[in-house]
Scaffold this active site. Sequence first.
Site, mmCIF file in Angstrom:
data_model
loop_
_atom_site.group_PDB
_atom_site.id
_atom_site.type_symbol
_atom_site.label_atom_id
_atom_site.label_comp_id
_atom_site.label_asym_id
_atom_site.label_seq_id
_atom_site.Cartn_x
_atom_site.Cartn_y
_atom_site.Cartn_z
ATOM 1 N N GLU A 179 1.469 4.079 -2.429
ATOM 2 C CA GLU A 179 1.407 5.584 -2.270
ATOM 3 C C GLU A 179 2.557 6.522 -2.942
ATOM 4 O O GLU A 179 2.490 7.560 -3.105
ATOM 5 C CB GLU A 179 1.387 5.635 -0.843
ATOM 6 N N HIS A 181 0.692 -1.428 -0.015
ATOM 7 C CA HIS A 181 -0.020 0.076 0.132
ATOM 8 C C HIS A 181 0.873 1.274 -0.024
ATOM 9 O O HIS A 181 0.822 1.946 -0.802
ATOM 10 C CB HIS A 181 -0.963 -0.143 1.260
ATOM 11 N N ASN A 182 2.030 1.112 1.027
ATOM 12 C CA ASN A 182 2.806 2.389 0.895
ATOM 13 C C ASN A 182 3.518 2.535 -0.203
ATOM 14 O O ASN A 182 3.878 3.686 -0.751
ATOM 15 C CB ASN A 182 3.828 2.443 2.265
#
Length: 488
Positions: A195, A191-192
């Site tokens: 991002e 997820h990061n």
Amino acid sequence: MESAALSQIGLTGLAVMGQNLALNIGEKGFPISVYNRTTSKVDETLDRAHREGNLPLIGQYNPRDFVLSIQKPRSVIILVKAGAPVDQTIAALAAHMEPGDTIIDGGNEWYENTERRISEASNKGLLYLGMGVSGGEDGARNGPSLMPGGSHEAYLNIHNILEKVAAQVDDGPCVTYIGEGGSGNFVKMVHNGIEYGDMQLISEAYDVLKNVGGLGNDELAGIFEEWNKGELESFLIEITSDIFRVKDEETGNGGLVDKILDKTGMKGTGKWTVQQAAELSIAAPTIAASLDSRYMSGLKEEREAASEIFKKEGLKEDINNVGVVDKKRLIDDVRQALYASKICSYAQGMNLLRAKSVEKGWNLNLGELARIWKGGCIIRAVFLDRIKQAYQRNQGLANLLVDPEFAREMVQRQAAWRRVVGLAIQKGISVPGMSASLQYFDTYRRGRLPANLVQAQRDYFGAHTYERIDRPGSFHTEWSKLAQKARV
């Protein structure tokens, strides 16, 4: 203590994220015990609980009282710095916990550390979850996206709390049981990484619009606000519009964003994502480009010196020679390029998750992961619902790019995408994320690549052999001898 007087859950680690998550849990009607080694943080949290609605937070001032204040089977959330502090906190708490109790680490932890701790906890009869928490301070207080992985029994013990505390979207709370082992931490890590890619791509869109289009901050704020009403609607687009509106109060002159040093910080999850992609032979060029861009941004003094050296050697900055630009077309082209590039970044992240799931036997549900990212988290975006639907249509989808809906959109946007990347290159503006995304798309869509020549070279100098397109088997050629014969 009587059961009625006990808290339903505990949380230790009362920096802002921990305080906010504890207040969120209390606000949802769950009495919660809070503890921090620095006792002033306990008092600070209790004061906030009083001011923010007399929330049911109970302060404790040592590990024993903290653990014993929670009803059995106990569940304790840890929100401390990753690494050794987590181990130290676990040791302090585990001394007072009993078999069947649960520890939940809510930090950005390396997934293998979580798997080690699951094993160590199991030896003591304790259950363990490594839970990714996304949404920053605001998400923690008002509804984050939660990614718990590890003991399913532990998840069942607290799922009713997590489902109330998580962000709420049209198809349910933004939390699900991710899978076994360190899967929750791994999903949060990817997820990061996505991002990182998202933020880099937005910064490149800004760079092109500002330095090729000649747009000022007020215009940029309006453009991003408008984009946030369409296919690009997302948290990061929304806050970017806000950033362009903020003036510099220190000097009273111009936008604050223009006064910020162009050096980007990082905490390591992006690097872990790229390392894992390499380990699993998954191409993630958009995410890798975003990481490289952060490294390059850190070379501020070198970049300034290099700029002067190249100027002295006669390099002219075409970046400031805006000339006649069709702003309306440029803005629309950049919108399309940004959208197509973002799809590539998400596709790479999803491919990495699937590869790791296969390796570890986690059985990750990619559609469900897209669903829990729809709210609360930093990468929340309206098109995540369509990503969810793509994986629901075809659980074995090889790549998000070949889902019929996304494939159609990529084809529709590729001309604008090429114009933006080509114009940026012509003007000397680096767009590594958009370029990497376009190259990813162009490489993936081609049935034949020049890799045949690379394999021939490998066979020439290392006898690595090759396969043929017209017959099965593995082949080796004495290239040097045949080349000499061909020269005669």
